[in-house]
Design an enzyme around this catalytic site. Structure first.
Site, short mmCIF file in Angstrom:
data_model
loop_
_atom_site.label_atom_id
_atom_site.label_comp_id
_atom_site.label_asym_id
_atom_site.label_seq_id
_atom_site.Cartn_x
_atom_site.Cartn_y
_atom_site.Cartn_z
N ASP A 79 -2.21 -1.18 -4.03
CA ASP A 79 -1.69 -0.13 -4.92
C ASP A 79 -0.82 -0.94 -6.05
OD1 ASP A 79 1.20 0.82 -4.00
OD2 ASP A 79 -0.17 0.38 -2.36
N GLU A 166 8.14 10.91 -2.00
CA GLU A 166 9.36 10.15 -1.28
C GLU A 166 10.54 10.37 -1.94
OE1 GLU A 166 8.98 5.68 -2.25
OE2 GLU A 166 6.87 6.33 -2.82
#
Length: 279
Positions: A79, A166
């Site tokens: 990613d 997150e």
């Protein structure tokens, strides 16, 4: 022969012709197109032969893995965001990168300036790609979903997109920590909007503390991508089901300058090919 018998003979001949099965085979799919469901064993073998399985990349800060290691999984990917700069996608693929998740948006007003370059580059190299959104708790989920949709085109060949949730303690603009119930409701809203637009429910990426603090794992009908850089997810997230495992943030991959996140897909080659829509 009488006219009656001639008529009967003609009818029988037509019926016989209509009941024959054509011997012409159905056309093959165009070269380069994914094989559709119902594929033959041969087409599955061809698709699998294109994969590079069980690659082992470098790591600038390697972890001494015990038990089941990341390299026991056959399908690996990355990613990336603007911080990886320009990427030689053909080199990365040749090294064993099977998929890439590309940062597209953040919050409701930030777009990654390298997204379009990465999106086009991965496609040209034949790397399966999807986009991800970094969630901020200071904007409504619906607003953030619209922002993502504004920047990420529909593409039937793309992987399911990703919602990255997150805690953001180091943000200069948003350090809110809503309740678990609020976060789960917002996540569900975001996922629903993207599923309606792109036709497939996104995956949800998260970290150990966020997973523990919010109960985000209770979301139904959601696949998870879990970060665990010091142990296998079955240790870090007891009982959790996951589709992707991010096993390091300091990986080294040919074609990419500096460190990059490395991930594995939680299944074998055939499952990967089916899940990613390649067969």
């Amino acid at each position: 022969m009488s006219r009656l018998w001639l008529l009967i003979a003609a009818v029988l001949m037509l019926a016989s012709c209509g009941s024959r099965t054509s011997s012409v085979a159905p056309p093959s799919p165009p070269i380069g197109q994914p094989v559709q469901p119902g594929e033959t064993a041969a087409s599955l073998a061809v698709a699998r032969a294109r994969l590079i399985t069980h690659p082992k990349f470098g790591d600038s800060d390697p972890h001494p893995w015990d038990g089941r290691t990341p390299w026991s999984y056959p399908i690996h990917g990355i990613d990336v965001s603007r911080w990886q700069g320009d990427i030689d996608w053909h080199r990365a693929k040749a090294a064993g990168i099977s998929f890439a998740y590309l940062k597209a948006t953040e919050g409701g007003d930030l777009a990654d300036p390298k997204f379009r370059d990465h999106w086009r580059g991965a496609r040209r190299a034949g790397v399966k790609r999807g986009a991800y959104h970094y969630f901020y708790f200071c904007r409504p989920a619906a607003e953030q979903a619209r922002w993502f949709i504004r920047h990420v085109p529909r593409d039937s060949a793309a992987l399911p997109h990703v919602l990255d949730m997150e805690w953001t303690p180091h943000s200069r603009t948003c350090t809110k920590r809503p309740s678990g119930s609020k976060i789960r409701a917002e996540a569900d809203r975001f996922l629903d909007i993207l599923e309606a637009h792109y036709g497939r429910r996104p995956v949800l990426y998260t970290t150990v503390d966020f997973y523990r603090d919010t109960g985000i794992g209770r979301l139904r009908g959601t696949e998870f991508w879990l970060r665990s850089v010091a142990d296998h997810p079955h240790v870090t997230y007891p009982g959790a089901l996951w589709r992707f495992w991010q096993y390091t943030g300091t990986g080294r991959v040919p074609g990419i300058e500096g460190n990059v996140d490395l991930n594995v897909f939680g299944g074998g080659p055939e499952r990967w090919l089916r899940w990613s829509g390649q067969i």
